[in-house]
Structure formats: C-alpha cells, structure tokens
Motif scaffolding. Structure first.
Motif, short mmCIF file in Angstrom:
data_model
loop_
_atom_site.label_atom_id
_atom_site.label_comp_id
_atom_site.label_asym_id
_atom_site.label_seq_id
_atom_site.Cartn_x
_atom_site.Cartn_y
_atom_site.Cartn_z
N ASN B 261 0.81 -1.22 0.00
CA ASN B 261 0.00 0.00 0.00
C ASN B 261 0.84 1.27 0.00
N ARG B 311 1.87 16.89 5.54
CA ARG B 311 1.10 15.77 6.07
C ARG B 311 0.37 14.97 4.98
N PRO B 312 -0.28 15.63 4.03
CA PRO B 312 -0.93 14.83 2.99
C PRO B 312 0.04 13.97 2.20
N LEU B 314 2.91 12.73 3.29
CA LEU B 314 3.52 11.68 4.10
C LEU B 314 2.50 10.64 4.58
N THR B 315 1.22 10.90 4.36
CA THR B 315 0.21 9.90 4.71
C THR B 315 -0.42 9.28 3.46
N ASP B 317 -1.16 7.00 0.50
CA ASP B 317 -0.88 5.60 0.19
C ASP B 317 -1.49 5.24 -1.16
N VAL B 319 -3.66 2.86 -2.07
CA VAL B 319 -5.09 2.53 -2.15
C VAL B 319 -5.95 3.80 -2.12
N THR B 320 -5.62 4.72 -1.24
CA THR B 320 -6.48 5.90 -1.07
C THR B 320 -6.53 6.74 -2.34
N ALA B 346 -5.68 16.30 -11.83
CA ALA B 346 -6.84 15.97 -10.98
C ALA B 346 -8.00 16.94 -11.20
N ARG B 347 -9.19 16.45 -10.90
CA ARG B 347 -10.39 17.28 -11.10
C ARG B 347 -10.52 18.33 -10.01
N THR B 350 -6.04 18.39 -5.64
CA THR B 350 -5.66 17.31 -4.73
C THR B 350 -4.51 16.49 -5.29
N ILE B 351 -3.74 15.92 -4.38
CA ILE B 351 -2.72 14.95 -4.81
C ILE B 351 -3.27 13.54 -4.67
N TYR B 352 -4.53 13.43 -4.24
CA TYR B 352 -5.13 12.13 -3.93
C TYR B 352 -5.97 11.57 -5.08
N GLU B 353 -5.73 12.02 -6.29
CA GLU B 353 -6.46 11.43 -7.42
C GLU B 353 -5.45 10.95 -8.44
#
Lengths: 89, 401, 315
Positions: B261, B311-312, B314-315, B317, B319-320, B346-347, B350-353
């Motif tokens: 992960n 923080r975003p 370094l956390t 992963d 899957v997310t 990303a839409r 965010t770095i989470y897409e």
C-alpha cells in the motif's frame, strides 16, 4: 587479479563505508580549504588523521577476526553491495 | 534512506524539448548565491527535521550546467558547512545532476567534476538514435517573448550531446541514461535502446511520459516495439551486461491492498527550492512544471517548511489515491505515477487522485515483459546458465521520474 | 448518503461553525431558489436546516419555509426573534446574559483566548442549557505552548461536568461528554451527509466554503449537485482519521483544506486539540467512576500520542 577471501557483516560493512565516505569527503574538502581559515583547517587536518587511523584499524581488526590472507604487494578491497572482501594483487 | 534536496538553479535551457513537462521555462528565473546560501543555512541548521542518513544534493534546471559557477560555489559551501557543523550528512552525501550534456566538456564543468569526483552522480539524457533524439530534443528559438518563454526550433541536439558521451562514460563507467517515450517516439524504441548500448551505455532507464498524450493504438504499437526489443536483447546477448528498465521481473503482478500500500512517488520526502526561495515537495510542484494548477508551495527559506502541508504527502498511500480499476488490476505492480502529474491532472486541487493515463501502456509493457522473461529463461535453461545469470546479471534501477 | 440540506436564508445568516461569516450586507435567498431547494429536499428525502439572519424575515419567506419539515438555526439576540421555537441557538461569543431557552441546544462560537479567559462563564452556561456546543473559532492557531492552558481549561470544565453527573444531572458539553456517549465516529460529514445551499442559489460543501470563496461551489438546484472527488470527503479516504478514535472530532473538511490543502488530512493543531479533549474525557470518566457506577460499557483507552500523524507508521 582479485580473489574473494571472505565476507563481513552488514554492520561491519556500514562502519567501513561510513569511514570510506568520510575519508573521501575530507580529501575533497582539502582541495578547497586553505590554511588561512585556521580553525577549520586545523579541524580538517586532525580529522584526516583520526579517520585514517580508524580506517586502518578496521582492516586490521577484521583481518585478525576473520583470518584473511594477505600478500606483500596485495591489498584488500570490499564490495559495499555484497559485503564481499577481495584480495587484489 | 537518502533525503533528496533539489536546487532549481535556473529555469533556462539551451533546448526546448517537445515533450518537456516544464511548461514555464524561461531565462529570467536564475537562483542567486544569496538565496542558495540562505536555503543551505536553513537546511543544515534544522538537522532534526532531516533525520535521513544520507543526502542527495540535486541540481536541476532547465539545464543545471548553465549555472556551473553557482553550483560550484554551492557545493563548496555545502562541504564546508557540513564539516564545520559536524553534520551527520558529511559522512554520506552526493551531488546529482541530470544534464542535456551539451556543456559537459567545457573547462568549467570539467574542473567541477575533477574537484568533486567521489561524490558525483551525473546523468546525461540522450534519447537514442539521432532521428529519435532530434525529433524531440531540439534547440530553442532565440527568444522574442518579453517574459523569456522559450519556443522549439527545428535544430536537433544529438551531435552536440553524443560527442560528450565517451568522456562521460570514461569518468562514470556505470552511468545510465534516461529516455522518455511519448506517443511519437514509439516506433523508435528498439533502435534507440540498441543504439545507446552501442555507445557503451549499459543502463538505459526508460519510461513513458505520465501525461495524457496517448493516441488510440499506441499501446499495440508500444507492445510491438517492446517485443522486438526483447528479441534483440535476448538474441543479441545484451542481457548479460546491459539493462533496460522496461524489462523487470517485479512488474505485472497483482498488489495486496494492505501489504503493498505504499506510495510510489517520493514527493514530500524530497525538498526543492527555486530562485525565489520557495520550497516545494518536489520540483514537479513548482509553477514551471504545472499546466493547469497553481504551484504547491510548502514554505520558503525565511520561514522554513510548513509541516502541515507535508502531512498529505507523508500519509498518502496507494489505495487511497487509486481508482477501483487500479485496485482490481491483476498486473498492477510496476505501474508508476507521478504525484505532480496526478495533482496537475486531478479534477480538484488534490494529490489524492491518481492519473491513469498510462494504464494501457503499462498493460502493453507487462505483456512484452512477460514475453521477455519467459523467452530469456527458456534460453538460459537450455544453455544451463540460468542460475549463474540470476546471481550475476545487471539489475535494472527502479523506474524513475 | 446525503441526509441534510442546510439552507442559508441570507448572506448574513449566522455562522454556527469555525468559519466567520464575512458578509455584512443583507441579501435574502431568492424566493424561487428557496422554493426549488425545498422541492429538491423533498425529492431527495433531505432533512432541511434553515439558518437565519438576525432580523425578521418577510412573511412570504416564512410561508414558504413552512411548507417543509425543518429545523431552525437562529442567532442569539434580544431583538426581533426570527422564529418562535428555534432548534439551535448560536451565540457569537459570550454576551454576559443568561439563555432564555433552557431546553434548546446552544452553539457557542468563541476564540481560544475568549475561552481561556471566560472558562467560568462557559462552565455556568453548560449548567444552564440542554446542550452546549463550544466551537473554537481559531483552533488552527493553537500552539504546542498553549496546550497546557487548554488542558487546564478542560479540567475546569470537567470538574463542573463531574459535579453535575454526581448530582444526577446529565449535562452535555460537546468537548467532554460527546466522546463518552459515542460508539462510532460522529463527524460533520459535509458533502457526504449534508450539503449547503447559499443565498446565491448554489450548493457548497458547507457554509464555510461559501464564506471563503463563492466560486468554490458544487452545483446548483437547477443544475444538480456536482461534487468532484466525493470519495475524498469520506472517512475511508482519510488516511489519518480512519484510524483515529476521537469520534467527537468534527473532522472539518474546510479546516483540513485550509491547513493542509487536502480535505482528507487534518492539521497538527486540529489533531492535538481533539486529542486533548479525548484525554480529558477519559480522565473525567475515570473520576466519575471513582464515585459512582457510570457508563460501564464505555471504554476510552489510554494512548501515548496526541497527533496520530506521529504514529502513522504503526498502522
């Protein structure tokens, strides 16, 4: 010619690798540091001596511990990736 | 683990490569000595914030060697200060460069290399054969833009780079080159890799661009090229001493959502500084690297790093940030991503897409990769060399961005 | 699943959460937008929460509002009361006066300095109303040096709550009693369970997103709801929070984004404040149990960190 004569542990490898890196760092530093920077220059000279001694001590200690063979014109080498020790002639 | 700290010393380059992700290159943003020094002082005086055992001081542009005088001064200061402060990085540091190679032979660069030989890692980018290289890696036009924005010319740079390869390989025999593949490059992959081998480059780090540039049918053409390349490497016996990062035994396997992960990209674990003294989690988050989004600045040399903004990263992963199709993918391992490109594409901000623009290209690579290893191991079995090969062969570096 | 529609009836509707409402000029929601949003709520099975400004609304608005079951969130005020029987009263700072409606939950918006200074007044308020939600409006500015003071304030409040419990009362103070009442997370869930309609007729994840940037909308009643990357608002996509048991934390996505640029990642400040409340709650529970049998099914484990980020590698 290179002959493999043994291994050291990862911890032992880390110790000599760190000394090796420090020795290289000091000799590159010596190219830019001049005696007019007296304090730092003295620190460098002292460190080079101490690091060189520690470096040699490591090889002496390991050679005694692992009973490595040596020759008059040869020297030992280490492969940092594999921890292998070679006799190079 | 090493901390990667990047100086964006200039946003200028002699070239204006057609695939370059640096959309905002210009001649105006050059780092000053004062900015570089203040940054170094900040980093070295906050040792507890940087506990990594080693450091890679990385220099990037534009073309970093355009600023060799500044780099030389920076490296001297780094060595002096690390030593003076008894900083733990004095025992483990490297100076790293990705260069277009054009200035490699100049006395200034050569003097610098001689002075720092034991601590250098230099990669020259050459894309392969002359026609492949010159398709993209072209000189810029003389600038007429008031902001110094650069435009591509028709003049290729191959000849000015290739003349420096022998000197580079003499100084760094184990050095590898980085090759970038975009849609138009696909037909030239095989000839290019073999050409690089013929130049004496043993390690070819090659990857497809992460941007959404792919056309319909590119995956089939890519697969075909890699199959041809696989045959050429195996039949020509190159596999003994040469490596191409397209072929790796680790790729093309399913990934466990818990065990596997980790994030692919190191953004946030790295640190970049630009000419204005702004800090970034990776160079790819500086404005000149972004098409659609605003720069993601995590601090500056005066105030330091805003730890909340890390923080975003370094956390983060796998899957997310991944869509369901990636989580269900049966050939997921080795499918890379770039956090900066994810952010840009990303839409939302965010770095989470995770961008999946390379999905079909990865699958094509996996099929060719499977073919490569099956064919190679069969050959080695028949020749009774498999065991020896597995023990001794040159391993590919992990994919790089 | 979306369950609530918050309707800001006016640009000066009271803020009931972290973010101040910067609007000073009155601008009522269009009557047509109000009608359409009520119709939307009926069709989507949403419970409506009307948020009022501090002035009386025209009768025609009250008539439209009355066409749907709803809750009224009103500002504290001694002048014209916008509704007769509010469901929530919002106090913007301490007024010094006693609350009139004792059976109604109150929200107290207060700065940390205000709380540190007026902890006795807050304690008194806790005893006077059915429920008190303390919202610290500058939670993001707390420093590690200020945490001992916050602990002290919470300890003072905990003593009052404990005394109330021991006399058989059941005060509700969100900072200290919510965590022991909960058996699962009770986050704000903006954009997941609730959505806000602003007076401009557009949807926002919550009022704070409207207050800070009116362009940051997620659709309109006419065009429909359009939340991009909605998964990032859910708990399962929050890498720190999904492991955390500070269930009373609001997990405020607006503050998250303000502080870390990501809706799914809280700042250090948010985490340590919430964990300080959790720890005081844990001790309060233990203290009450020394005197009486109390909520024996509840267990709040002792932990040795105040920011889950610091122990992320253990997960």
């Amino acid at each position: 010619m290179k002959t493999k004569i043994g291994y050291v542990t990862a911890e032992e490898r880390d110790e000599i690798q760190s000394l090796f890196e420090r020795r290289n760092g000091l000799s590159e530093l010596a190219k830019i540091l001049t005696p007019d920077n007296d304090v730092l220059y003295q620190k460098l000279v002292k460190d080079m001596g101490e690091t060189g001694t520690k470096f040699q001590n490591w090889w002496d200690r390991m050679a005694a511990q692992y009973q490595w063979q040596g020759t008059e014109n040869g020297h030992w080498e280490i492969n940092f990736e594999t921890c292998e020790i070679f006799l190079s002639e | 683990m090493a901390k990667n700290i990047t100086f964006i010393v200039t946003k200028d380059c002699q070239l204006a490569c057609k695939y370059c992700y640096l959309v905002g290159k210009n001649m105006k943003e050059r780092m000053s000595w004062e900015t570089a020094k203040e940054f170094i002082d900040y980093v070295l005086s906050h040792e507890s914030e940087f506990p990594e055992e080693s450091v890679i001081w990385d220099f990037i542009g534009g073309e970093p060697f355009l600023e060799i005088a500044l780099i030389d001064r920076i490296c001297d200061y780094l060595k002096l200060r690390m030593f003076e402060l008894n900083h733990h990085w004095f025992n483990s540091y490297r100076f790293s460069f990705s260069t277009n190679g054009i200035n490699y032979h100049t006395p200034e660069v050569q003097r610098f290399i001689e002075k720092n030989r034991d601590h250098l890692s230099i990669g020259i980018t050459i894309d392969g054969t002359e026609r492949k290289h010159d398709m993209n890696r072209v000189y810029k036009q003389p600038s007429t833009d008031p902001n110094g924005i650069t435009l591509s010319s028709d003049k290729g740079s191959y000849n000015d780079v290739v003349r420096n390869i022998p000197l580079w390989l003499k100084q760094f025999p184990d050095a590898g080159t980085k090759v970038t593949i975009s849609s138009t490059d696909i037909p030239y992959i095989t000839e290019s890799v073999l050409h690089l081998y013929s130049l004496g480059i043993h390690q070819v780090n090659i990857n497809v661009v992460f941007e959404d540039v792919w056309q319909e049918g590119d995956d089939s053409r890519f697969e075909e090229q890699l199959m041809t390349l696989a045959d050429a490497i195996i039949d020509g016996g190159y596999y003994e001493d040469y490596a191409c990062s397209f072929f790796s035994e680790q790729i093309g396997k399913p990934l466990d959502p818990e065990r596997d992960n980790q994030n692919w990209c190191g953004a946030g674990r790295m640190l970049s500084v630009d000419a204005a003294g702004k800090l970034y989690p990776c160079t790819r988050f500086a404005q000149y690297s972004l098409r659609e989004k605003r720069a993601l600045v995590i601090g500056n040399i005066k105030d330091g790093i805003n730890q909340n903004l890390l923080r975003p990263f370094l956390t983060l992963d796998r899957v997310t940030q991944s869509p369901q199709k990636c989580l269900d993918c049966e050939v997921a391992s080795g499918c890379a991503w770039c956090q900066g490109e994810n952010y840009d594409a990303a839409r939302t901000n965010t770095i989470y897409e995770r961008s999946t623009a390379i999905c079909l290209m990865h699958k094509a690579r996996v099929r060719a990769n499977n073919y490569y290893w099956n064919k190679l191991y069969r050959k080695l079995e028949l020749e009774e060399h498999r065991e020896e090969y597995e023990k001794n062969h040159r391993k590919s570096n992990p994919e790089i961005c | 699943m979306m369950q609530y529609l918050v309707i800001l009836l006016d640009d000066t509707s009271v803020s009931y959460c972290h973010c101040d409402n910067p609007h000073k000029e009155r601008r009522l929601i269009g009557l047509d937008d109000l009608r359409m949003s009520i119709r939307y709520a009926m069709m989507e099975n949403l419970m409506v929460q009307m948020v009022y400004p501090n002035y009386a609304l025209p009768q025609e608005y009250l008539d439209v509002i009355d066409t749907i079951d709803h809750h009224d969130i009103v500002p504290w005020g001694t002048g014209d009361r916008p509704v007769q029987e509010p469901d929530v009263v919002v106090m913007d700072g301490l007024s010094g006066e006693s609350p009139v409606l004792r059976n109604v939950p109150y929200v107290l918006r207060i700065t940390k300095a205000g709380l540190f200074k007026s902890v006795d007044a807050v304690a008194q308020l806790t005893q006077q109303v059915a429920r008190l939600n303390v919202v610290i409006t500058d939670v993001e500015t707390i420093t590690d040096a200020e945490l001992p003071k916050y602990r002290e304030v919470l300890d003072t409040l905990a003593e009052v709550v404990k005394a109330e419990y021991l006399t058989g009362c059941a005060p509700q103070l969100n900072l200290l009693t919510d965590r022991m009442m909960l058996d699962k997370p009770n986050h704000c869930n903006a954009g997941v369970e609730n959505i806000t309609l602003a007076p401009n007729g557009r949807f926002y994840l919550c009022p704070a997103f409207y207050y800070t940037d009116a362009d940051d909308n997620v659709g309109s009643v006419a065009e429909g709801l359009d939340i991009r990357n909605p998964q990032l608002l859910r708990l399962d996509h929050a890498p720190l929070c999904r492991h955390c048991d500070v269930w009373h934390c609001r997990r405020c996505v607006w503050l998250n984004r303000k502080m870390t640029y990501e809706v799914n990642t809280p700042s250090h400040e948010q985490c340590v404040m919430a964990h300080t409340e959790r720890e005081t709650t844990r001790r309060l529970l233990a203290n009450v149990r020394e005197k009486a049998t109390f909520m024996s099914e509840v267990e709040i484990k002792e932990i040795d960190y105040s920011d889950p980020f610091d122990v992320r590698k253990e997960w």
